[in-house]
Design a protein around this motif. Structure first.
Motif, PDB file in Angstrom:
ATOM      1  N   ASN A  10       0.820  -1.206   0.000  1.00  0.00           N
ATOM      2  CA  ASN A  10       0.000   0.000   0.000  1.00  0.00           C
ATOM      3  C   ASN A  10       0.862   1.269   0.000  1.00  0.00           C
ATOM      4  OD1 ASN A  10      -2.654   1.286   0.149  1.00  0.00           O
ATOM      5  ND2 ASN A  10      -1.875   2.028   2.112  1.00  0.00           N
ATOM      6  N   HIS A  11       1.942   1.263   0.760  1.00  0.00           N
ATOM      7  CA  HIS A  11       2.858   2.415   0.764  1.00  0.00           C
ATOM      8  C   HIS A  11       3.346   2.701  -0.657  1.00  0.00           C
ATOM      9  CE1 HIS A  11       2.835   3.089   4.937  1.00  0.00           C
ATOM     10  NE2 HIS A  11       3.740   2.207   5.322  1.00  0.00           N
ATOM     11  N   PHE A  12       3.742   1.637  -1.343  1.00  0.00           N
ATOM     12  CA  PHE A  12       4.236   1.827  -2.701  1.00  0.00           C
ATOM     13  C   PHE A  12       3.139   2.354  -3.610  1.00  0.00           C
ATOM     14  CE2 PHE A  12       7.819  -0.587  -1.213  1.00  0.00           C
ATOM     15  CZ  PHE A  12       8.861   0.007  -1.891  1.00  0.00           C
ATOM     16  N   LYS A  13       1.941   1.878  -3.396  1.00  0.00           N
ATOM     17  CA  LYS A  13       0.826   2.360  -4.204  1.00  0.00           C
ATOM     18  C   LYS A  13       0.622   3.857  -3.983  1.00  0.00           C
ATOM     19  CE  LYS A  13      -4.055   1.535  -5.090  1.00  0.00           C
ATOM     20  NZ  LYS A  13      -5.308   1.004  -4.516  1.00  0.00           N
ATOM     21  N   VAL A  14       0.658   4.269  -2.730  1.00  0.00           N
ATOM     22  CA  VAL A  14       0.459   5.679  -2.421  1.00  0.00           C
ATOM     23  C   VAL A  14       1.573   6.518  -3.059  1.00  0.00           C
ATOM     24  CG1 VAL A  14       0.407   7.392  -0.573  1.00  0.00           C
ATOM     25  CG2 VAL A  14      -0.830   5.252  -0.309  1.00  0.00           C
ATOM     26  N   LEU A  15       2.801   6.052  -2.924  1.00  0.00           N
ATOM     27  CA  LEU A  15       3.928   6.784  -3.512  1.00  0.00           C
ATOM     28  C   LEU A  15       3.784   6.856  -5.028  1.00  0.00           C
ATOM     29  CD1 LEU A  15       6.872   5.305  -1.380  1.00  0.00           C
ATOM     30  CD2 LEU A  15       6.026   7.663  -1.305  1.00  0.00           C
ATOM     31  N   ARG A  16       3.386   5.747  -5.625  1.00  0.00           N
ATOM     32  CA  ARG A  16       3.263   5.665  -7.076  1.00  0.00           C
ATOM     33  C   ARG A  16       2.149   6.576  -7.580  1.00  0.00           C
ATOM     34  NH1 ARG A  16       0.982   0.858  -7.725  1.00  0.00           N
ATOM     35  NH2 ARG A  16       2.822  -0.084  -6.787  1.00  0.00           N
ATOM     36  N   GLU A  17       0.991   6.465  -6.953  1.00  0.00           N
ATOM     37  CA  GLU A  17      -0.165   7.196  -7.455  1.00  0.00           C
ATOM     38  C   GLU A  17      -0.107   8.686  -7.129  1.00  0.00           C
ATOM     39  OE1 GLU A  17      -3.747   5.001  -6.527  1.00  0.00           O
ATOM     40  OE2 GLU A  17      -3.109   3.445  -7.928  1.00  0.00           O
ATOM     41  N   SER A  18       0.739   9.045  -6.185  1.00  0.00           N
ATOM     42  CA  SER A  18       0.928  10.474  -5.916  1.00  0.00           C
ATOM     43  C   SER A  18       1.901  11.062  -6.925  1.00  0.00           C
ATOM     44  CB  SER A  18       1.472  10.673  -4.511  1.00  0.00           C
ATOM     45  OG  SER A  18       2.822  10.255  -4.444  1.00  0.00           O
ATOM     46  N   GLY A  19       2.616  10.195  -7.628  1.00  0.00           N
ATOM     47  CA  GLY A  19       3.566  10.681  -8.633  1.00  0.00           C
ATOM     48  C   GLY A  19       4.998  10.713  -8.147  1.00  0.00           C
ATOM     49  N   LEU A  20       5.256  10.191  -6.940  1.00  0.00           N
ATOM     50  CA  LEU A  20       6.618  10.264  -6.410  1.00  0.00           C
ATOM     51  C   LEU A  20       7.549   9.226  -6.998  1.00  0.00           C
ATOM     52  CD1 LEU A  20       5.711  11.114  -2.735  1.00  0.00           C
ATOM     53  CD2 LEU A  20       7.340  12.405  -4.123  1.00  0.00           C
ATOM     54  N   ILE A  21       7.014   8.066  -7.328  1.00  0.00           N
ATOM     55  CA  ILE A  21       7.873   7.011  -7.873  1.00  0.00           C
ATOM     56  C   ILE A  21       7.264   6.365  -9.117  1.00  0.00           C
ATOM     57  CG2 ILE A  21       8.749   6.467  -5.562  1.00  0.00           C
ATOM     58  CD1 ILE A  21       7.083   3.912  -5.646  1.00  0.00           C
ATOM     59  N   MET A  22       8.118   5.700  -9.870  1.00  0.00           N
ATOM     60  CA  MET A  22       7.726   4.884 -11.013  1.00  0.00           C
ATOM     61  C   MET A  22       8.022   3.448 -10.635  1.00  0.00           C
ATOM     62  SD  MET A  22       7.049   5.798 -14.297  1.00  0.00           S
ATOM     63  CE  MET A  22       8.064   4.555 -15.134  1.00  0.00           C
ATOM     64  N   SER A  23       7.085   2.565 -10.867  1.00  0.00           N
ATOM     65  CA  SER A  23       7.319   1.160 -10.594  1.00  0.00           C
ATOM     66  C   SER A  23       7.132   0.388 -11.877  1.00  0.00           C
ATOM     67  CB  SER A  23       6.333   0.620  -9.564  1.00  0.00           C
ATOM     68  OG  SER A  23       6.206   1.487  -8.479  1.00  0.00           O
TER      69      SER A  23
END
Lengths: 114, 114
Positions: B60-73
DNA sequence: TCAACAGTTCCGAATTTCGGAACTATGGAA
DNA sequence: TTCCATAGTTCCGAAATTCGGAACTGTTGA
């Protein structure tokens, strides 16, 4: 009414700042306060144009801003005078507040980035 | 598994960034990723020393980071390669990410401010 | 003493977050 | 092929948070 809590500068946590400013309504209030130099009252800051914010929500917004360390509130007669703690904050977290307000396009006298 | 969503640069909202980084665990993950140059996997980034983060929370943390635009997975074989979108982000929100990481004392190779 | 006003507190409903268990996708081994 | 291990996602119920109306508190002015 219990006395209002304000964290000491060294107790201010970045997570609390970011959390407080992750709500556009609170940002709008804070930006307005930052722009308006002197101490705005709660109800004066409440008019964000688009929506009527219920009193209790508004009170809660101010509480979040206050307890995160973003603003100082002080009762003056029947109303509440608020002011930002920008100067102090910039000492502790250099550039943070400005970068955030800029990101929101809310820096006083700046075009909207959003 | 539905494909991972990444917002376009212009759709990234400051409130989402601030919200995502208002959680110290997520900040720690993000900072580690920012420090580690290349793409770290989820589980590699998961070890924050103090606590075992459950897989589902981590996801979930990664999802939040991803969907906020902070990271690319991006899936690579059995694992997930992650990288920050710092460069893009700095174009859209100048100085923001750096100021935040500095506030947390998480800028790679910097003493803890907190 | 009373009314009005500014803001706070209380509290139930709605929403969000957390995390264990089950599930999915990929790659390697038999 | 089939099977297993690994990495991560999804589901879903419990716990925590947020929201906002109604009642309350404190202050001033009549």
């Amino acid at each position: 009414m219990r006395p209002l809590f304000h964290p000491a500068l060294e107790d201010i946590k970045p997570e609390a700042i970011l959390y407080a400013l992750s709500d556009p309504e609170r940002v709008a209030i804070f930006a307005k306060l930052a722009g308006a130099g002197g101490g705005g009252t709660c109800s004066a800051l409440a008019d964000l144009g688009n929506r009527v914010i219920p009193k209790s929500s508004l009170s809660n917004h101010f509480k979040v801003l206050r307890e995160s360390g973003l603003i100082m509130s002080e009762r003056q007669g029947v109303e509440m005078r608020n002011q930002t703690r920008c100067t102090e904050l910039d000492e502790r977290f250099p550039g943070l507040i400005r970068a955030i307000l800029t990101a929101y396009g809310q820096l006083p006298g700046q075009p909207k980035a959003n």
